[in-house]
Design an enzyme around this catalytic site. Sequence first.
Site, mmCIF file in Angstrom:
data_model
loop_
_atom_site.group_PDB
_atom_site.id
_atom_site.type_symbol
_atom_site.label_atom_id
_atom_site.label_comp_id
_atom_site.label_asym_id
_atom_site.label_seq_id
_atom_site.Cartn_x
_atom_site.Cartn_y
_atom_site.Cartn_z
ATOM 1 N N GLY A 118 -32.057 -5.368 27.255
ATOM 2 C CA GLY A 118 -32.225 -6.779 26.897
ATOM 3 C C GLY A 118 -33.083 -7.005 25.670
ATOM 4 O O GLY A 118 -33.441 -8.139 25.362
ATOM 5 N N GLU A 159 -30.820 4.371 31.322
ATOM 6 C CA GLU A 159 -31.130 3.098 30.675
ATOM 7 C C GLU A 159 -32.601 3.090 30.264
ATOM 8 O O GLU A 159 -33.481 2.826 31.105
ATOM 9 C CB GLU A 159 -30.897 1.948 31.643
ATOM 10 C CG GLU A 159 -29.471 1.821 32.117
ATOM 11 C CD GLU A 159 -29.172 0.403 32.579
ATOM 12 O OE1 GLU A 159 -28.328 -0.238 31.944
ATOM 13 O OE2 GLU A 159 -29.808 -0.075 33.521
ATOM 14 N N GLU A 178 -35.023 -3.151 36.615
ATOM 15 C CA GLU A 178 -35.541 -4.474 37.006
ATOM 16 C C GLU A 178 -35.864 -4.511 38.501
ATOM 17 O O GLU A 178 -36.804 -5.179 38.924
ATOM 18 C CB GLU A 178 -34.536 -5.560 36.598
ATOM 19 C CG GLU A 178 -34.555 -5.770 35.078
ATOM 20 C CD GLU A 178 -33.265 -6.289 34.473
ATOM 21 O OE1 GLU A 178 -32.390 -6.759 35.215
ATOM 22 O OE2 GLU A 178 -33.132 -6.203 33.234
ATOM 23 N N LYS A 205 -26.413 -9.312 36.275
ATOM 24 C CA LYS A 205 -27.782 -9.629 36.722
ATOM 25 C C LYS A 205 -27.773 -10.967 37.476
ATOM 26 O O LYS A 205 -26.804 -11.282 38.152
ATOM 27 C CB LYS A 205 -28.748 -9.666 35.536
ATOM 28 C CG LYS A 205 -28.627 -8.445 34.637
ATOM 29 C CD LYS A 205 -29.771 -8.313 33.686
ATOM 30 C CE LYS A 205 -29.487 -7.204 32.705
ATOM 31 N NZ LYS A 205 -30.687 -6.716 32.047
ATOM 32 N N HIS A 243 -31.921 0.055 39.499
ATOM 33 C CA HIS A 243 -32.022 -0.560 38.166
ATOM 34 C C HIS A 243 -33.506 -0.790 37.853
ATOM 35 O O HIS A 243 -34.288 -1.119 38.754
ATOM 36 C CB HIS A 243 -31.255 -1.887 38.149
ATOM 37 C CG HIS A 243 -31.100 -2.445 36.761
ATOM 38 N ND1 HIS A 243 -32.127 -3.091 36.110
ATOM 39 C CD2 HIS A 243 -30.051 -2.431 35.900
ATOM 40 C CE1 HIS A 243 -31.709 -3.454 34.903
ATOM 41 N NE2 HIS A 243 -30.452 -3.062 34.747
ATOM 42 N N ASN A 300 -23.075 -5.527 34.220
ATOM 43 C CA ASN A 300 -24.115 -5.959 35.157
ATOM 44 C C ASN A 300 -24.497 -7.394 34.785
ATOM 45 O O ASN A 300 -25.179 -7.615 33.788
ATOM 46 C CB ASN A 300 -25.337 -5.024 35.034
ATOM 47 C CG ASN A 300 -26.523 -5.525 35.840
ATOM 48 O OD1 ASN A 300 -26.379 -6.371 36.730
ATOM 49 N ND2 ASN A 300 -27.700 -5.001 35.539
ATOM 50 N N SER A 341 -28.810 -2.690 25.739
ATOM 51 C CA SER A 341 -28.369 -3.454 24.562
ATOM 52 C C SER A 341 -27.078 -2.911 23.947
ATOM 53 O O SER A 341 -26.909 -2.920 22.730
ATOM 54 C CB SER A 341 -29.481 -3.508 23.511
ATOM 55 O OG SER A 341 -30.618 -4.173 24.033
HETATM 56 C C1 PEP Z 1 -28.601 -3.694 32.111
HETATM 57 O O1 PEP Z 1 -28.881 -4.723 32.673
HETATM 58 O O2 PEP Z 1 -28.330 -2.701 32.801
HETATM 59 C C2 PEP Z 1 -28.568 -3.654 30.644
HETATM 60 C C3 PEP Z 1 -28.335 -2.528 30.052
HETATM 61 O O3 PEP Z 1 -28.792 -4.848 30.003
HETATM 62 P P1 PEP Z 1 -28.541 -5.151 28.432
HETATM 63 O O4 PEP Z 1 -27.190 -4.600 28.079
HETATM 64 O O5 PEP Z 1 -28.612 -6.643 28.321
HETATM 65 O O6 PEP Z 1 -29.626 -4.456 27.673
#
Ligand code: PEP
Length: 249
Positions: free
Chosen positions: A173, A167, A99, A11, A97, A9, A213
């Site tokens: 992040g 998640e 976000e 983003k 997601h 992803n 992460s």
């Molecule tokens: C994500 O954006 O779905 C995500 C898991 O980001 P990150 O791996 O940077 O934590």
Amino acid sequence: MSRQLIAGNWKMNGLLGPGSVLAGELAARASAGTPPGVELLVCPPTPLLYPLAVILKDSGIALGGQDCHAADGGAHTGDVSAAMLADAGCTYAIVGHSERRADHGDSDAEVKAKAEAALGAGLTPIVCVGETGEQRRAGETLSVIEAQVRGSVPDDIGAGGLVVAYEPVWAIGSGLTAKSSDVQEVHGHIRGLLKALFGPESGAAIRILYGGSVKPANAAELLAVPDVDGALVGGASLSAEDFWAIAAT
Ligand code: PEP
């Protein structure tokens, strides 16, 4: 069980130049052989979808959108329909997601409608769920996840398939990752729900990704968790080397 899905992803990262270079590097690595038992997916920002579809053509790497609107078209300035994603070369769409849920107020009902629109356009929706740090500390993780799954997953997934991504919001992040035992507890709970909703066979075949992460250093441990069928990778997917190292784990 189907192959592990390793999804990147991007983003809101990536202009045409560097995004094309990154996709080109992934395509070159894929032409030398994708890691066995792994399906790769890249979800770049919307303006890069079509150019990346051209670069990734015949590479075996799938393309996905990061969101879609629930409607087929109309007066929805700035939005993208599922059919537009399919038209640009996508076979997947991330919906719900955290976000999007936080920045745009996407509710479970809206996420479900988006997932249904994705299925209607022939895409596989990746429905994201996850608890906040506060909810985890309050011992509410499983009830929050259950409500999100029940509220966001379409009632009928037909033959289109479905992916669920767990998640934890506090792990995205942040550099923090959930403990393997906690990941299995949540994935096991999601698996039980999916079996109850879609029947034992279909529920067992739905891939449940872990995200938050994920990086080369922790991928092996996370991907070895029994009910983890792949990873949704944010930051580390912006490096071909790191993304490939996760896939090759
Ligand atoms: C994500 O954006 O779905 C995500 C898991 O980001 P990150 O791996 O940077 O934590």
